[in-house]
Design an enzyme around this catalytic site. Structure first.
Site, PDB file in Angstrom:
ATOM      1  N   ASP A 232      -5.362 -17.080   0.988  1.00  0.00           N
ATOM      2  CA  ASP A 232      -4.599 -16.517   2.096  1.00  0.00           C
ATOM      3  C   ASP A 232      -3.105 -16.781   1.993  1.00  0.00           C
ATOM      4  O   ASP A 232      -2.335 -16.375   2.847  1.00  0.00           O
ATOM      5  CB  ASP A 232      -5.132 -17.027   3.444  1.00  0.00           C
TER       6      ASP A 232
ATOM      7  N   CYS B 289      21.094   3.311 -23.129  1.00  0.00           N
ATOM      8  CA  CYS B 289      20.047   2.877 -24.052  1.00  0.00           C
ATOM      9  C   CYS B 289      19.856   1.365 -23.946  1.00  0.00           C
ATOM     10  O   CYS B 289      20.586   0.681 -23.229  1.00  0.00           O
ATOM     11  CB  CYS B 289      20.393   3.264 -25.491  1.00  0.00           C
TER      12      CYS B 289
ATOM     13  N   ASP C 229     -11.286 -17.872  -2.628  1.00  0.00           N
ATOM     14  CA  ASP C 229     -11.462 -18.656  -1.411  1.00  0.00           C
ATOM     15  C   ASP C 229     -12.515 -17.946  -0.554  1.00  0.00           C
ATOM     16  O   ASP C 229     -12.764 -16.750  -0.739  1.00  0.00           O
ATOM     17  CB  ASP C 229     -10.122 -18.764  -0.674  1.00  0.00           C
TER      18      ASP C 229
ATOM     19  N   ASP D 224      -3.930 -22.297   0.677  1.00  0.00           N
ATOM     20  CA  ASP D 224      -4.324 -22.234  -0.727  1.00  0.00           C
ATOM     21  C   ASP D 224      -3.113 -22.247  -1.653  1.00  0.00           C
ATOM     22  O   ASP D 224      -3.250 -22.000  -2.854  1.00  0.00           O
ATOM     23  CB  ASP D 224      -5.134 -20.953  -0.993  1.00  0.00           C
TER      24      ASP D 224
ATOM     25  N   CYS E 154      22.807  -0.896 -24.551  1.00  0.00           N
ATOM     26  CA  CYS E 154      23.712  -1.070 -23.410  1.00  0.00           C
ATOM     27  C   CYS E 154      23.267  -2.257 -22.562  1.00  0.00           C
ATOM     28  O   CYS E 154      24.087  -3.086 -22.146  1.00  0.00           O
ATOM     29  CB  CYS E 154      23.731   0.196 -22.552  1.00  0.00           C
TER      30      CYS E 154
END
Length: 755
Positions: free
Chosen positions: A639, A21, A440, A643, A24
């Site tokens: 790309d 759970c 771009d 960029d 834990c």
């Protein structure tokens, strides 16, 4: 070598065994953060992984593993990918044990429920013999199949903590203990009136264990489905390869391959790793990376990728990347990290779950006290016990703990199947809120490769293009290659040319079939005595459309012109339209000339006022920052190389690539298939995932808000409605299963995007 003064940070993923759970996961996080040298720790319940950032000069893996074990959990030993890991073996054993416990508990619970809920309809069921039979059945069930919950609850108690198992153990033991005392020590209880013994809850104890086990089994099956996308990617990598040594071939495990090895890949085999073709030619199916259905021709010098399928000829490949460095392995790793990450929205559930169990125990105690105060008789004690047990059982916060990680894991996995590499829950959440996309131009909304777009001739167009292609075939310029390829696509065959001359920046000329052909700029032809005035208006029109025109003369006479241009990618205009339909503002940001940028923008449907042209790479980051300053949530699409400043500055950096290392490492989201056309689907997936998380959290909270008062009997005096421990246990189990089932609906995304 670590630079002087730098802290040797390391991030390590550890597979944890035994979590049940959200409590834990939090306990393991606390244990790990107490280890000296650990900076942060995040544990994901769904993937059962702990991601730890630590200073390796202070902490080691042994320290981290020891902390996890001390907290009461196990650590799986990593194994090579071509072997069955300890974790998988352990999971198989645990699933087998779980199935066995479910079968045993059902076989014991069915007669127990029949006897307990018959209310005397079965002769002797409520008499001494019937009660002893119920005691035996419940004892075997609680301390047999139910021992797993008792053990985990005890481990929590030894660490002075509480979790879901605490509530289950308290509920089952309370029901069993009360009932066992009534049967074994009847003299302790005065009769409840009318000559009847106090009510017993053996069926409730059995139902709690049985329904929770059934829920756990369904939950285990659902969790197994969560990682199917990763398993599918891993299965693409072959286990063996044919290595070439000294002219001989030998079959070796893929794990034994090293950089520089040469391997033979036959038709129908998958590439064992990334490399370069050094001998032979073939067509390779790269759909697992690019989504392109047609095989890609591969010749000497071409790059190939591990996991792709060699469709035709045998090729010899020299390996450039092996093991975890291959494109496929990087993708698998990125998907696993995404599935194991958290969305910021999960903090709400974490805060609630952290204090929920103590609150529930307090509410159960209060419930018992209130009912006992209302009726201090033996019958009142029985009613108070029943309501307290129901509160303990129904309030387990399992659904809260599963709400976010389940949806993130399914969303990231489904994204991988669709070619959308999403790096984590935080990315999914941010992507769901994106309202501005900056694109771009080159390589993003255009192909990044010039193509022949226009041909005009005063006379025979095909004949002129044949002569132009013959001259350009001798040039290495990208524009020349575009013209030659365009001519070939138009059915123009190769013709020989002689006396080739290239004037850089101006044009080329050569003799073709006894005729001198010149292709170049207007000033260059004018200096040669050739007037271009008849076509200059047409050339200006083409230039305004973002294309590059070249004038053509044959034997000193103007013959026509050809133009090349970088064309929009298929689906770019449609994708931009879909983004606008989603309420997203789309802008074009490019370093290209404004006239070219405006022409491309017009073709794909971007308004002129939303075009940023002649922008340098660092300037793109400034455009991103300006949009964010306006309060917008910005996604930058590029790309992943030049960029990168803008990608890093944006709320979401999106790279277009086919498994390229740079794209995967730079961006938050990688569009592996379809280019920019896949972006609307990525944003829709993010929105669907966050919508699912919110739905999960809503129903998990609503379930507890409604269920706890009902179990406490708050509506019994008013409406006569109450929730017995039997039905409370069924409802608690179904709440967790329903959250997982809701999350698994995301697996159908793309088939039905209205999720």
């Amino acid at each position: 070598m670590t630079p002087v003064g730098a802290i040797p940070h390391e991030e390590q993923a550890i597979q944890v065994i035994g979590m049940t759970c959200a409590a834990c996961a939090r306990r393991i996080e606390r244990a790990l953060t107490k280890v000296p040298g650990v900076e942060s720790a995040s544990v994901n319940l769904i993937t059962e992984k702990a991601t730890v950032q630590f200073d390796r000069s202070v902490a080691t893996m042994a320290h981290l593993a020891a902390a996890i074990r001390k907290a009461g959990y196990g650590v799986a030993t990593p194994a090579p990918r071509d072997e069955v890991s300890e974790l998988e073996q352990r999971e198989a054993r645990e699933h087998a044990d779980l199935r066995r416990d479910v079968v045993v508990s059902v076989l014991l619970a069915v007669p127990l429920l029949v006897l307990g809920m018959s209310h005397g309809a079965i002769p002797g069921s409520d008499g001494p013999i019937g009660r002893v039979v119920q005691l035996l059945l419940a004892t075997m069930l609680v301390f047999g199949p139910g021992r797993r919950f008792l053990k985990l609850a005890w481990i929590s108690a030894t660490h002075r903590a509480t979790d879901m198992n605490t509530l289950i153990a308290l509920g089952a033991l309370s029901a069993w203990g009360w009932s066992a005392a009534v049967v074994l020590l009847p003299d302790l209880f005065p009769h409840a009136g009318h000559g009847q013994s106090p009510h017993i809850f053996f069926e409730a104890a059995g139902a709690i264990i049985t329904f929770v086990l059934i829920g756990k089994m369904l939950e285990a099956r659902a969790r197994k489905r969560l990682s199917e996308s990763v398993r599918g990617l891993v299965s693409l990598s072959p286990k063996e390869a044919t290595r070439i040594e000294g002219g001989r071939t030998m079959t070796v495990p893929v794990s034994a391959l090293r950089l520089g090895d040469e391997v033979l890949v036959r038709p129908g085999e998958r590439l064992p790793a990334d490399g370069v073709v050094v001998e032979g030619a073939s067509a390779v199916d790269e759909s697992m990376l690019t989504g392109e259905s047609l095989p890609v021709d591969k010749r000497i010098g071409d790059a190939v990728y591990g996991g792709t399928l060699n469709a035709e000829g045998a090729v010899k490949v020299q390996l450039t990347r092996t093991g975890t460095d291959t494109a496929l392995s990087r993708i698998v790793e990125a998907v696993q990290e995404a599935q194991g990450s958290r969305a910021p929205i999960s903090r709400l559930a974490d805060r609630v779950s952290a204090i929920f169990v103590p609150i529930v125990v307090a509410l159960a105690t209060l419930t018992f006290a209130v009912w006992l105060a209302l009726d201090p008789t033996a019958a009142g004690v029985a009613a108070a016990t029943q309501h307290a047990i129901a509160v303990l059982v129904i309030a387990c916060p399992c659904a809260l703990g599963l709400a976010t990680p389940a949806a993130v894991a399914v969303g990231a996995g489904r994204g991988a199947e669709l070619g959308l590499l999403v790096k984590g829950g935080a990315v999914l959440e941010a992507a769901s809120r994106v309202d501005t996309v900056l694109l771009d131009k080159t390589g993003t909304i255009t192909t990044g490769k010039p193509v022949l777009t226009d041909v005009f001739a005063f006379a025979d167009e095909a004949a002129m293009l044949e002569q132009v292609a013959a001259v350009e075939r001798l040039s290495e310029h990208p524009v020349a290659r575009a013209i030659v390829e365009g001519a070939e696509r138009r059915g123009v065959g190769p013709v020989d040319a002689t006396g080739f001359v290239s004037v850089p920046g101006h044009g080329v000329e050569a003799m073709v079939a006894g005729h001198r052909a010149r292709i170049g700029t207007a000033p260059w032809l004018t200096r040669a005595g050739i007037s271009t005035s008849a076509l200059e208006h047409r050339a200006e029109t083409l230039a305004a459309m973002g294309r590059t025109p070249s004038f053509v003369s044959i034997d000193g006479e103007l013959a026509g012109l050809v133009a090349v241009g970088d064309r929009p990618t298929p689906g770019a205009a449609e994708a931009i339209g879909q983004l606008r339909a989603l309420g997203v503002t789309v802008r074009l940001v490019t370093g290209d000339r404004r006239r070219t940028a405006l022409a491309i923008a017009a073709e794909v449907g971007i308004a002129p006022e939303l075009v940023h042209a002649e922008v340098r790479p660092d300037g793109k980051a400034e455009v991103v920052k300006a949009a964010k300053d306006e309060g917008r949530v910005v996604a930058m699409v590029g790309d992943g190389v030049n960029d990168s400043p803008a990608l890093a500055a944006a709320d979401i950096g999106v790279a277009i690539g086919a498994g390229a290392d740079v794209a995967i490492s730079t961006a938050d989201l990688v569009l592996l298939r379809g280019g920019v056309a896949a972006l609307p689907r990525a944003l829709k997936l993010a929105r669907a995932t966050l919508r699912t998380i919110r739905q999960n959290l809503f129903w998990a909270f609503a379930y507890n808000v409604v269920g706890i008062p009902l179990a406490a009997g708050a509506l019994l005096p008013v409406l006569g409605i109450e929730l017995s421990p039997v039905f409370a246990s069924a409802a608690m189990s179904l709440s967790s299963v329903s959250v997982l089932a809701s999350s698994l609906r995301l697996r159908r995304f793309g088939q039905s995007e209205s999720l």
